[in-house]
Design a protein around this motif. Structure first.
Motif, PDB file in Angstrom:
ATOM      1  N   THR A  13       7.657   7.942   7.662  1.00 53.81           N
ATOM      2  CA  THR A  13       7.094   6.616   7.750  1.00 53.81           C
ATOM      3  C   THR A  13       6.187   6.477   7.058  1.00 53.81           C
ATOM      4  O   THR A  13       5.476   5.357   6.718  1.00 53.81           O
ATOM      5  CB  THR A  13       6.543   6.588   9.295  1.00 53.81           C
ATOM      6  OG1 THR A  13       5.346   7.418   9.457  1.00 53.81           O
ATOM      7  CG2 THR A  13       7.639   6.525  10.352  1.00 53.81           C
ATOM      8  N   GLY A  14       5.513   7.344   6.134  1.00 54.14           N
ATOM      9  CA  GLY A  14       4.671   7.244   4.995  1.00 54.14           C
ATOM     10  C   GLY A  14       3.450   7.123   5.672  1.00 54.14           C
ATOM     11  O   GLY A  14       2.755   7.987   6.512  1.00 54.14           O
ATOM     12  N   LEU A  34       0.616  -1.286   0.005  1.00 56.97           N
ATOM     13  CA  LEU A  34      -0.024  -0.067   0.094  1.00 56.97           C
ATOM     14  C   LEU A  34       0.705   1.113  -0.019  1.00 56.97           C
ATOM     15  O   LEU A  34       0.591   2.254  -0.691  1.00 56.97           O
ATOM     16  CB  LEU A  34      -1.044  -0.060   1.420  1.00 56.97           C
ATOM     17  CG  LEU A  34      -2.015  -1.021   1.305  1.00 56.97           C
ATOM     18  CD1 LEU A  34      -2.959  -1.098   2.430  1.00 56.97           C
ATOM     19  CD2 LEU A  34      -3.047  -0.753  -0.014  1.00 56.97           C
ATOM     20  N   ASN A  35       1.900   1.385   0.654  1.00 55.42           N
ATOM     21  CA  ASN A  35       2.972   2.338   0.870  1.00 55.42           C
ATOM     22  C   ASN A  35       3.219   2.481  -0.599  1.00 55.42           C
ATOM     23  O   ASN A  35       3.284   3.612  -0.909  1.00 55.42           O
ATOM     24  CB  ASN A  35       3.907   2.205   1.647  1.00 55.42           C
ATOM     25  CG  ASN A  35       3.816   2.803   2.923  1.00 55.42           C
ATOM     26  OD1 ASN A  35       3.676   4.157   3.234  1.00 55.42           O
ATOM     27  ND2 ASN A  35       3.716   2.136   4.158  1.00 55.42           N
ATOM     28  N   LEU A  36       3.744   1.712  -1.527  1.00 52.57           N
ATOM     29  CA  LEU A  36       4.409   1.894  -2.629  1.00 52.57           C
ATOM     30  C   LEU A  36       3.560   2.154  -3.643  1.00 52.57           C
ATOM     31  O   LEU A  36       3.628   3.168  -4.415  1.00 52.57           O
ATOM     32  CB  LEU A  36       5.018   0.484  -3.108  1.00 52.57           C
ATOM     33  CG  LEU A  36       6.281  -0.114  -2.528  1.00 52.57           C
ATOM     34  CD1 LEU A  36       6.743  -1.343  -2.967  1.00 52.57           C
ATOM     35  CD2 LEU A  36       7.333   0.998  -2.447  1.00 52.57           C
ATOM     36  N   LEU A  37       2.141   1.622  -3.398  1.00 51.47           N
ATOM     37  CA  LEU A  37       1.083   2.222  -4.355  1.00 51.47           C
ATOM     38  C   LEU A  37       0.621   3.612  -4.106  1.00 51.47           C
ATOM     39  O   LEU A  37       0.381   4.506  -5.326  1.00 51.47           O
ATOM     40  CB  LEU A  37      -0.185   1.169  -4.138  1.00 51.47           C
ATOM     41  CG  LEU A  37      -0.165  -0.039  -4.867  1.00 51.47           C
ATOM     42  CD1 LEU A  37      -1.489  -0.823  -4.444  1.00 51.47           C
ATOM     43  CD2 LEU A  37       0.020  -0.106  -6.138  1.00 51.47           C
ATOM     44  N   LEU A  38       0.464   3.880  -2.929  1.00 50.69           N
ATOM     45  CA  LEU A  38       0.192   5.520  -2.784  1.00 50.69           C
ATOM     46  C   LEU A  38       1.305   6.444  -3.162  1.00 50.69           C
ATOM     47  O   LEU A  38       1.042   7.639  -3.622  1.00 50.69           O
ATOM     48  CB  LEU A  38      -0.070   5.400  -1.011  1.00 50.69           C
ATOM     49  CG  LEU A  38      -1.527   4.954  -0.621  1.00 50.69           C
ATOM     50  CD1 LEU A  38      -1.406   5.217   0.826  1.00 50.69           C
ATOM     51  CD2 LEU A  38      -2.704   5.744  -1.293  1.00 50.69           C
ATOM     52  N   LEU A  39       2.551   6.040  -2.952  1.00 49.31           N
ATOM     53  CA  LEU A  39       3.767   6.798  -3.294  1.00 49.31           C
ATOM     54  C   LEU A  39       3.563   7.001  -4.701  1.00 49.31           C
ATOM     55  O   LEU A  39       3.850   7.974  -5.371  1.00 49.31           O
ATOM     56  CB  LEU A  39       5.070   6.271  -2.931  1.00 49.31           C
ATOM     57  CG  LEU A  39       5.555   6.309  -1.391  1.00 49.31           C
ATOM     58  CD1 LEU A  39       6.544   5.777  -1.054  1.00 49.31           C
ATOM     59  CD2 LEU A  39       5.399   7.931  -0.942  1.00 49.31           C
TER      60      LEU A  39
END
Length: 227
Positions: A128-129, A56-61
């Motif tokens: 921390t994203g 989810l972090n990578l997708l949102l970034l």
């Protein structure tokens, strides 16, 4: 950032990962952020928290790249990789809470450790994203502050745990952990401040300036302005 900054950031992330994995998650408490979303997915489908949170972090970034900028993305990818890697290692080691049959004690210790970890990361220019990515995207197009949007997101995530466990105490514990973590993060960040600035408006500016220079042994700047 310097080498020292990265060392402190990793230490902070390790503190967060330990507090979450050893005290909060085994109590089946859902907290805010993407780690909280990962917890919901884990309790529903058994997928490890680290996998869901990292993806989810990578997708949102990727979606927010133009909004948050390159430096924020790089810092967040580094932190998300370290944090979720540590959670992935620690989660299987703590199938039960570290302190048996002491739910409130576990969430207090876990929340404090998470807050100290976040404070160390932020005080050394780390990230921390998590929900602040969502908040940054929404505030870019709407008249809502990032802080308020983060509160909305975290409250929604924590409240969703009621749909999983049907226990209001789980929601209350999640809110306690989140607010305690925020309080501890503020304490750590404020303790690392190197400078503090005060703006004093007074007709007795000369006496105040002399007292600051002579008694407090601090510098001051006199500004002459008109509204």
């Amino acid at each position: 950032m310097s080498y020292k900054d990265y060392v402190i950031i990793v230490l902070g992330l390790a503190c967060y990962a330990f507090g979450f994995s050893a005290f909060v998650l085994p109590e089946k408490i859902v907290i805010g952020g993407l780690v909280g979303v990962g917890s919901l997915v884990y309790f529903l489908g058994g997928i490890p928290v680290a996998i869901t949170s990292y993806v989810l972090n990578l997708l949102l970034l990727a979606m927010a790249y133009r909004v948050v900028g390159k430096q924020f993305v790089l810092r967040t990818v580094f932190s998300a990789t370290v944090l979720n890697g540590l959670i992935g290692i620690l989660q299987p080691l703590f199938p039960e809470p570290l302190i048996a049959q002491q739910t409130f004690m576990n969430i207090v210790i876990g929340g404090a450790l998470c807050g100290v970890g976040v404070g160390l990361v932020f005080s050394h220019n780390g990230s921390t994203g998590g929900t602040d990515i969502v908040a940054a995207m929404v505030s870019k197009h709407n008249d809502v502050s990032i802080g308020r949007m983060m509160i909305y997101c975290d409250f929604l995530i924590i409240s969703s745990s009621f749909l999983v466990f049907h226990q209001i105490d789980k929601v209350v514990y999640g809110l306690i952990v989140t607010f305690l973590a925020s309080y501890m993060a503020d304490l750590v960040i404020n303790s690392n401040r190197q400078t503090v600035q005060f703006i004093i408006i007074s007709k007795h500016w000369r006496e105040i300036a002399d007292a600051i220079n002579n008694n407090a042994h601090r510098g001051c700047t006199v500004l002459d302005g008109m509204g």
